[in-house]
Design a protein around this motif. Sequence first.
Motif, PDB file in Angstrom:
ATOM      1  N   LEU A 192       2.659   4.488 -19.639  1.00  0.00           N
ATOM      2  CA  LEU A 192       2.086   5.094 -18.211  1.00  0.00           C
ATOM      3  C   LEU A 192       3.041   4.250 -16.912  1.00  0.00           C
ATOM      4  N   LEU A 193       3.040   4.595 -16.165  1.00  0.00           N
ATOM      5  CA  LEU A 193       3.695   4.215 -14.778  1.00  0.00           C
ATOM      6  C   LEU A 193       2.708   3.052 -14.200  1.00  0.00           C
ATOM      7  N   ARG A 194       3.220   1.707 -14.259  1.00  0.00           N
ATOM      8  CA  ARG A 194       2.077   0.950 -13.803  1.00  0.00           C
ATOM      9  C   ARG A 194       2.996   0.540 -12.405  1.00  0.00           C
ATOM     10  N   ILE A 195       2.142   0.397 -11.279  1.00  0.00           N
ATOM     11  CA  ILE A 195       2.476   0.082 -10.088  1.00  0.00           C
ATOM     12  C   ILE A 195       1.508  -1.078  -9.493  1.00  0.00           C
ATOM     13  N   GLY A 196       2.160  -1.910  -8.722  1.00  0.00           N
ATOM     14  CA  GLY A 196       1.286  -3.238  -8.538  1.00  0.00           C
ATOM     15  C   GLY A 196       2.184  -3.820  -7.521  1.00  0.00           C
ATOM     16  N   VAL A 197       1.569  -5.185  -7.048  1.00  0.00           N
ATOM     17  CA  VAL A 197       2.216  -5.824  -6.183  1.00  0.00           C
ATOM     18  C   VAL A 197       2.316  -7.144  -6.605  1.00  0.00           C
ATOM     19  N   ALA A 215      -4.561  -2.869  -6.192  1.00  0.00           N
ATOM     20  CA  ALA A 215      -5.156  -1.782  -5.567  1.00  0.00           C
ATOM     21  C   ALA A 215      -5.682  -2.109  -4.252  1.00  0.00           C
ATOM     22  N   LEU A 216      -6.056  -3.155  -3.910  1.00  0.00           N
ATOM     23  CA  LEU A 216      -6.613  -3.616  -2.766  1.00  0.00           C
ATOM     24  C   LEU A 216      -5.376  -3.481  -1.618  1.00  0.00           C
ATOM     25  N   TYR A 217      -4.118  -4.087  -2.073  1.00  0.00           N
ATOM     26  CA  TYR A 217      -3.348  -3.846  -1.162  1.00  0.00           C
ATOM     27  C   TYR A 217      -2.583  -2.553  -0.938  1.00  0.00           C
ATOM     28  N   LEU A 218      -2.492  -1.656  -2.039  1.00  0.00           N
ATOM     29  CA  LEU A 218      -2.011  -0.386  -2.248  1.00  0.00           C
ATOM     30  C   LEU A 218      -2.920   0.854  -2.000  1.00  0.00           C
ATOM     31  N   ASP A 219      -4.163   0.700  -1.550  1.00  0.00           N
ATOM     32  CA  ASP A 219      -4.905   1.826  -1.153  1.00  0.00           C
ATOM     33  C   ASP A 219      -4.345   2.962  -0.127  1.00  0.00           C
ATOM     34  N   ASN A 226      -1.448   0.017   4.665  1.00  0.00           N
ATOM     35  CA  ASN A 226      -2.078  -1.325   4.738  1.00  0.00           C
ATOM     36  C   ASN A 226      -1.086  -2.618   5.128  1.00  0.00           C
ATOM     37  N   ALA A 227       0.438  -2.029   5.172  1.00  0.00           N
ATOM     38  CA  ALA A 227       1.458  -3.203   5.593  1.00  0.00           C
ATOM     39  C   ALA A 227       1.502  -3.366   7.032  1.00  0.00           C
ATOM     40  N   VAL A 228       1.459  -4.381   7.219  1.00  0.00           N
ATOM     41  CA  VAL A 228       1.614  -4.488   8.853  1.00  0.00           C
ATOM     42  C   VAL A 228       3.098  -5.033   9.215  1.00  0.00           C
ATOM     43  N   LYS A 229       3.726  -5.347   8.420  1.00  0.00           N
ATOM     44  CA  LYS A 229       5.241  -5.793   8.483  1.00  0.00           C
ATOM     45  C   LYS A 229       5.985  -5.541   6.921  1.00  0.00           C
ATOM     46  N   SER A 230       6.958  -4.706   7.141  1.00  0.00           N
ATOM     47  CA  SER A 230       7.939  -4.722   5.870  1.00  0.00           C
ATOM     48  C   SER A 230       9.489  -5.092   6.187  1.00  0.00           C
ATOM     49  N   CYS A 231       9.936  -5.459   5.183  1.00  0.00           N
ATOM     50  CA  CYS A 231      11.301  -5.902   5.197  1.00  0.00           C
ATOM     51  C   CYS A 231      12.256  -4.541   5.297  1.00  0.00           C
ATOM     52  N   GLY A 232      13.536  -4.893   5.844  1.00  0.00           N
ATOM     53  CA  GLY A 232      14.454  -4.050   6.082  1.00  0.00           C
ATOM     54  C   GLY A 232      14.626  -2.870   4.894  1.00  0.00           C
ATOM     55  N   PHE A 238       6.599  -6.362   1.677  1.00  0.00           N
ATOM     56  CA  PHE A 238       5.730  -5.940   2.938  1.00  0.00           C
ATOM     57  C   PHE A 238       4.815  -7.276   2.947  1.00  0.00           C
ATOM     58  N   GLN A 239       4.011  -7.156   4.120  1.00  0.00           N
ATOM     59  CA  GLN A 239       3.159  -8.323   4.476  1.00  0.00           C
ATOM     60  C   GLN A 239       1.928  -7.259   4.914  1.00  0.00           C
ATOM     61  N   ALA A 240       0.523  -7.812   4.212  1.00  0.00           N
ATOM     62  CA  ALA A 240      -0.463  -7.003   4.592  1.00  0.00           C
ATOM     63  C   ALA A 240      -1.381  -7.924   5.422  1.00  0.00           C
TER      64      ALA A 240
END
Length: 110
Positions: free
Chosen positions: A27-32, A72-76, A97-103, A108-110
């Motif tokens: 399975l492809l597992r996606i997370g933070v 999932a809370l951060y990736l919804d 949900n990202a309020v800021k991302s890196c270049g 990211f920042q949530a």
Amino acid sequence: MAIKLSERAAEEVKRFQKEHNFDDSMLLRIGVAGGGCSGFNYTLNFDDSFDDKVDSKYEWHGVAVVVDKKSALYLDGTTVDWYESLEKKGFTFDNPNAVKSCGCGSSFQA
């Protein structure tokens, strides 16, 4: 809402699975995870375990995707896509949900 995998991203995942002889149980597992220059890093792994008490499971374009409920809370609402150009290629994350991302787009920042 859930995390989504674009058709281009799904095709790249299938290509990788075939190239590495993964069977259908993978399975492809996606997370933070904590870290990165903005606070959280996106993670992509292959895994053969799924626990419905702590994971959510989706299927996009023939690819089984698993996300732990904490991530999932951060990736919804996030869409994972595949980008390819002369300069670079890789998975991209469009995260509402990202309020800021890196270049580079890997944290990211949530």
